[in-house]
Scaffold this motif. Sequence first.
Motif, mmCIF file in Angstrom:
data_model
loop_
_atom_site.group_PDB
_atom_site.id
_atom_site.type_symbol
_atom_site.label_atom_id
_atom_site.label_comp_id
_atom_site.label_asym_id
_atom_site.label_seq_id
_atom_site.Cartn_x
_atom_site.Cartn_y
_atom_site.Cartn_z
ATOM 1 N N LEU A 1 -13.738 -45.551 -3.702
ATOM 2 C CA LEU A 1 -13.145 -45.513 -5.046
ATOM 3 C C LEU A 1 -11.827 -44.756 -5.028
ATOM 4 C CD1 LEU A 1 -16.153 -44.903 -7.475
ATOM 5 C CD2 LEU A 1 -14.912 -47.030 -7.057
ATOM 6 N N ASN A 2 -11.753 -43.683 -4.239
ATOM 7 C CA ASN A 2 -10.494 -42.933 -4.119
ATOM 8 C C ASN A 2 -9.381 -43.822 -3.585
ATOM 9 O OD1 ASN A 2 -11.446 -40.465 -5.079
ATOM 10 N ND2 ASN A 2 -12.090 -39.793 -3.048
ATOM 11 N N ILE A 3 -9.706 -44.630 -2.583
ATOM 12 C CA ILE A 3 -8.718 -45.548 -2.009
ATOM 13 C C ILE A 3 -8.289 -46.582 -3.052
ATOM 14 C CG2 ILE A 3 -8.384 -47.374 -0.277
ATOM 15 C CD1 ILE A 3 -10.330 -45.656 1.521
ATOM 16 N N LEU A 4 -9.255 -47.125 -3.777
ATOM 17 C CA LEU A 4 -8.954 -48.106 -4.824
ATOM 18 C C LEU A 4 -8.058 -47.492 -5.903
ATOM 19 C CD1 LEU A 4 -9.379 -50.882 -6.174
ATOM 20 C CD2 LEU A 4 -11.441 -49.927 -7.219
ATOM 21 N N HIS A 5 -8.374 -46.288 -6.337
ATOM 22 C CA HIS A 5 -7.578 -45.628 -7.374
ATOM 23 C C HIS A 5 -6.151 -45.366 -6.893
ATOM 24 C CE1 HIS A 5 -6.079 -42.166 -9.747
ATOM 25 N NE2 HIS A 5 -6.583 -42.887 -10.732
ATOM 26 N N ARG A 6 -6.013 -44.868 -5.685
ATOM 27 C CA ARG A 6 -4.681 -44.600 -5.137
ATOM 28 C C ARG A 6 -3.874 -45.892 -5.044
ATOM 29 N NH1 ARG A 6 -6.026 -41.353 -1.327
ATOM 30 N NH2 ARG A 6 -6.637 -42.955 0.139
ATOM 31 N N ASP A 7 -4.524 -46.974 -4.584
ATOM 32 C CA ASP A 7 -3.845 -48.261 -4.470
ATOM 33 C C ASP A 7 -3.432 -48.788 -5.848
ATOM 34 O OD1 ASP A 7 -3.099 -50.584 -2.726
ATOM 35 O OD2 ASP A 7 -4.461 -51.594 -4.126
ATOM 36 N N MET A 8 -4.325 -48.671 -6.822
ATOM 37 C CA MET A 8 -4.010 -49.152 -8.168
ATOM 38 C C MET A 8 -2.882 -48.323 -8.789
ATOM 39 S SD MET A 8 -6.570 -49.835 -11.426
ATOM 40 C CE MET A 8 -7.777 -50.729 -10.462
ATOM 41 N N ARG A 9 -2.892 -47.038 -8.545
ATOM 42 C CA ARG A 9 -1.842 -46.168 -9.081
ATOM 43 C C ARG A 9 -0.481 -46.518 -8.467
ATOM 44 N NH1 ARG A 9 -3.406 -41.209 -7.245
ATOM 45 N NH2 ARG A 9 -1.811 -41.285 -5.665
ATOM 46 N N CYS A 10 -0.471 -46.864 -7.179
ATOM 47 C CA CYS A 10 0.790 -47.147 -6.484
ATOM 48 C C CYS A 10 1.263 -48.592 -6.632
ATOM 49 C CB CYS A 10 0.648 -46.832 -4.998
ATOM 50 S SG CYS A 10 0.387 -45.084 -4.656
ATOM 51 N N ARG A 11 0.324 -49.545 -6.609
ATOM 52 C CA ARG A 11 0.702 -50.962 -6.575
ATOM 53 C C ARG A 11 0.287 -51.752 -7.803
ATOM 54 N NH1 ARG A 11 -0.898 -53.867 -1.301
ATOM 55 N NH2 ARG A 11 -2.731 -54.104 -2.559
ATOM 56 N N GLY A 12 -0.402 -51.105 -8.731
ATOM 57 C CA GLY A 12 -0.860 -51.813 -9.922
ATOM 58 C C GLY A 12 -2.206 -52.471 -9.682
ATOM 59 N N PHE A 13 -2.681 -53.156 -10.698
ATOM 60 C CA PHE A 13 -3.983 -53.815 -10.628
ATOM 61 C C PHE A 13 -3.876 -55.056 -9.763
ATOM 62 C CE2 PHE A 13 -7.594 -56.308 -11.796
ATOM 63 C CZ PHE A 13 -8.576 -55.379 -12.092
ATOM 64 N N LYS A 14 -4.769 -55.197 -8.812
ATOM 65 C CA LYS A 14 -4.834 -56.382 -7.952
ATOM 66 C C LYS A 14 -6.155 -57.084 -8.198
ATOM 67 C CE LYS A 14 -1.011 -55.309 -5.965
ATOM 68 N NZ LYS A 14 0.140 -55.867 -6.593
ATOM 69 N N THR A 15 -6.124 -58.403 -8.166
ATOM 70 C CA THR A 15 -7.369 -59.155 -8.307
ATOM 71 C C THR A 15 -8.235 -58.916 -7.077
ATOM 72 O OG1 THR A 15 -6.514 -61.131 -7.214
ATOM 73 C CG2 THR A 15 -6.182 -60.975 -9.620
ATOM 74 N N GLN A 16 -9.502 -59.263 -7.205
ATOM 75 C CA GLN A 16 -10.399 -59.132 -6.062
ATOM 76 C C GLN A 16 -9.889 -59.973 -4.889
ATOM 77 O OE1 GLN A 16 -11.822 -56.407 -6.842
ATOM 78 N NE2 GLN A 16 -13.902 -57.030 -6.414
ATOM 79 N N LYS A 17 -9.376 -61.149 -5.180
ATOM 80 C CA LYS A 17 -8.835 -62.010 -4.127
ATOM 81 C C LYS A 17 -7.659 -61.326 -3.430
ATOM 82 C CE LYS A 17 -7.092 -66.657 -3.275
ATOM 83 N NZ LYS A 17 -6.747 -67.949 -3.869
ATOM 84 N N GLU A 18 -6.770 -60.719 -4.217
ATOM 85 C CA GLU A 18 -5.620 -60.016 -3.637
ATOM 86 C C GLU A 18 -6.060 -58.821 -2.795
ATOM 87 O OE1 GLU A 18 -2.078 -60.706 -6.880
ATOM 88 O OE2 GLU A 18 -3.725 -59.355 -7.437
ATOM 89 N N LEU A 19 -7.202 -58.236 -3.136
ATOM 90 C CA LEU A 19 -7.735 -57.106 -2.376
ATOM 91 C C LEU A 19 -8.508 -57.558 -1.139
ATOM 92 C CD1 LEU A 19 -8.972 -54.833 -5.297
ATOM 93 C CD2 LEU A 19 -6.991 -54.438 -3.812
ATOM 94 N N GLY A 20 -8.707 -58.869 -0.993
ATOM 95 C CA GLY A 20 -9.432 -59.384 0.156
ATOM 96 C C GLY A 20 -10.933 -59.205 0.064
ATOM 97 N N VAL A 21 -11.432 -59.076 -1.157
ATOM 98 C CA VAL A 21 -12.872 -58.915 -1.356
ATOM 99 C C VAL A 21 -13.499 -60.306 -1.386
ATOM 100 C CG1 VAL A 21 -14.669 -58.064 -2.903
ATOM 101 C CG2 VAL A 21 -12.542 -56.774 -2.639
ATOM 102 N N PRO A 22 -14.374 -60.602 -0.423
ATOM 103 C CA PRO A 22 -14.980 -61.935 -0.418
ATOM 104 C C PRO A 22 -15.918 -62.120 -1.598
ATOM 105 C CG PRO A 22 -15.989 -60.535 1.251
ATOM 106 C CD PRO A 22 -14.859 -59.750 0.632
ATOM 107 N N LEU A 23 -15.744 -63.232 -2.279
ATOM 108 C CA LEU A 23 -16.571 -63.579 -3.427
ATOM 109 C C LEU A 23 -16.641 -62.452 -4.447
ATOM 110 C CD1 LEU A 23 -19.498 -65.345 -1.554
ATOM 111 C CD2 LEU A 23 -17.547 -66.414 -2.661
#
Length: 180
Positions: free
Chosen positions: A77-99
Amino acid sequence: MADGDWDIVGRIPMRDFLAINSSCTAVTHIYRDMLPFDTCEQFGIMRDAISAGSFQDGWITRGCKTTDEIVFYFNKLNILHRDMRCRGFKTQKELGVPLGEEINVAVDRNGEFHKQEGEGNHRLAMASLLKIERVPVVVRRVHAAWVREQMREYRSDMLTAINLGFAGVVQAHPERDARG
């Protein structure tokens, strides 16, 4: 699409959902209040479920079976928050989350979006905390009365009417975004 009173009985406006859901309050606890993750309610709920041997409910334990796995989960979650703070909201597909699932919402009989249990609670809370104006969502349930109203208004088939209705809701009410 569903008839009935589910939208009245189970209705939780976005702002209220953010304030009461343990996943959402964990985000506030950790990233706004700057408190350690192991002191948030969600960590305690997960730890207690694991201690009791309740692994069956993946929603509670998020697939974790040990305290170390809970720590790993919160570190992600820390990694996700840091990424969202720096790069904005990304879709699950953009994050490479399968399904991966996007944030789940429902549309009530009045055409208003509201949150129900399901995917995306942490991401919704992070987006709100970071003041991200809009996020993609998956509409999991639409009240049949609203669908019938859209079909009458747009004089079209169900899918076309729903799409036109969604476009009309967003254009007429831009305040109906990730923050509710």
